[in-house]
Design a protein around this motif. Structure first.
Motif, PDB file in Angstrom:
ATOM      1  N   ARG A 103       0.835  -1.201   0.000  1.00 24.77           N
ATOM      2  CA  ARG A 103       0.000   0.000   0.000  1.00 24.77           C
ATOM      3  C   ARG A 103       0.874   1.257   0.000  1.00 24.77           C
ATOM      4  NH1 ARG A 103      -5.015   0.941   1.992  1.00 24.77           N
ATOM      5  NH2 ARG A 103      -5.023  -1.032   3.109  1.00 24.77           N
ATOM      6  N   LEU A 107       1.184   4.049  -2.973  1.00 32.31           N
ATOM      7  CA  LEU A 107       0.704   5.411  -2.707  1.00 32.31           C
ATOM      8  C   LEU A 107       1.823   6.451  -2.792  1.00 32.31           C
ATOM      9  CD1 LEU A 107      -1.786   4.765   0.239  1.00 32.31           C
ATOM     10  CD2 LEU A 107      -2.348   5.415  -2.129  1.00 32.31           C
ATOM     11  N   VAL A 135      -6.100  -0.899  -7.458  1.00 32.39           N
ATOM     12  CA  VAL A 135      -6.371   0.526  -7.708  1.00 32.39           C
ATOM     13  C   VAL A 135      -7.720   0.914  -7.118  1.00 32.39           C
ATOM     14  CG1 VAL A 135      -6.872   2.233  -9.522  1.00 32.39           C
ATOM     15  CG2 VAL A 135      -4.858   0.753  -9.715  1.00 32.39           C
ATOM     16  N   LEU A 138      -7.490   1.060  -3.256  1.00 32.50           N
ATOM     17  CA  LEU A 138      -6.765   2.256  -2.806  1.00 32.50           C
ATOM     18  C   LEU A 138      -7.570   3.525  -3.056  1.00 32.50           C
ATOM     19  CD1 LEU A 138      -3.134   1.372  -3.945  1.00 32.50           C
ATOM     20  CD2 LEU A 138      -4.018   1.467  -1.600  1.00 32.50           C
ATOM     21  N   HIS A 139      -8.237   3.586  -4.186  1.00 33.99           N
ATOM     22  CA  HIS A 139      -9.062   4.764  -4.501  1.00 33.99           C
ATOM     23  C   HIS A 139     -10.166   4.934  -3.450  1.00 33.99           C
ATOM     24  CE1 HIS A 139     -11.574   7.636  -6.563  1.00 33.99           C
ATOM     25  NE2 HIS A 139     -12.570   6.765  -6.522  1.00 33.99           N
ATOM     26  N   ARG A 146      -7.961   7.453  -9.465  1.00 32.38           N
ATOM     27  CA  ARG A 146      -7.489   6.251 -10.140  1.00 32.38           C
ATOM     28  C   ARG A 146      -6.353   6.563 -11.105  1.00 32.38           C
ATOM     29  NH1 ARG A 146     -12.950   6.222  -9.785  1.00 32.38           N
ATOM     30  NH2 ARG A 146     -13.886   4.460  -8.684  1.00 32.38           N
ATOM     31  N   LEU A 149      -3.118   6.836  -9.354  1.00 29.70           N
ATOM     32  CA  LEU A 149      -2.595   5.551  -8.906  1.00 29.70           C
ATOM     33  C   LEU A 149      -1.964   4.784 -10.060  1.00 29.70           C
ATOM     34  CD1 LEU A 149      -5.549   4.665  -6.526  1.00 29.70           C
ATOM     35  CD2 LEU A 149      -3.198   5.181  -5.820  1.00 29.70           C
ATOM     36  N   ARG A 152       1.328   6.432 -10.893  1.00 29.80           N
ATOM     37  CA  ARG A 152       2.376   6.090  -9.914  1.00 29.80           C
ATOM     38  C   ARG A 152       2.939   4.707 -10.196  1.00 29.80           C
ATOM     39  NH1 ARG A 152      -0.588   8.378  -4.436  1.00 29.80           N
ATOM     40  NH2 ARG A 152      -0.546  10.552  -5.072  1.00 29.80           N
TER      41      ARG A 152
END
Length: 168
Positions: A103, A107, A135, A138-139, A146, A149, A152
């Protein structure tokens, strides 16, 4: 057809989130740019089933048929995508990548010191749908967009010299 419009919207949304052009998606799945454009804009008349499945797979999407009777796993809830991804990325390694480290890595777009190979494995080998599930998790948990992410992860993949087509 309604189905093509729904598929086209999903393709356009995911492609955009991933930061890919229509031409790049067409190249990755062996279709013409015109086909991808027509599908996304709802002007396609027909699409071969195999082509549709290949296109969706490249973007980590799939066609889902609901089970009319939910399974025990569905009722109890699924294992969070980050946990599944961390375990999958650890398969070939002695040390197990903690989901929290994955995570943090995703991030912050930085490789964790002791788990760089694990994260590279995730970026290079995880199925596109598994990456998309991460994704989404985490979003929803962090509010990070999104597209950010995906970007990244793309930056990490390039920095880690991964060879996966959709990161290039």
């Amino acid at each position: 057809m309604y189905e093509f419009a729904e598929i086209g919207l999903a393709v356009r949304t995911r492609r955009s989130d991933m930061g890919l052009s229509q031409a790049r998606v067409a190249e990755l799945c062996g279709l013409s740019s015109v086909t991808v454009y027509q599908l996304e804009n709802g002007s396609i008349d027909a699409l071969n089933w195999a082509d549709a499945v290949r296109l969706l797979s490249v973007l980590g999407l799939n066609i889902h048929v609901s089970n009319p009777r939910s399974t025990k796993r569905q009722r109890e809830g699924r294992t969070p995508a980050l946990e599944v991804a961390a375990r999958s990325a650890s398969t070939s390694y002695k040390q197990i990548l903690p989901a929290e480290d994955l995570r943090t890595a995703l991030l912050t777009a930085t490789y964790p010191k002791d788990f760089t190979p694990h994260v590279r494995t995730f970026l290079d080998e995880a199925h596109a749908s598994q990456i998309a599930d991460v994704v989404e998790q985490l979003h929803h948990e962090t509010g990070v967009q999104r597209i950010e992410l995906w970007q990244r992860m793309r930056d990490m993949a390039r920095a880690g010299h991964t060879t996966r087509d959709f990161w290039l």
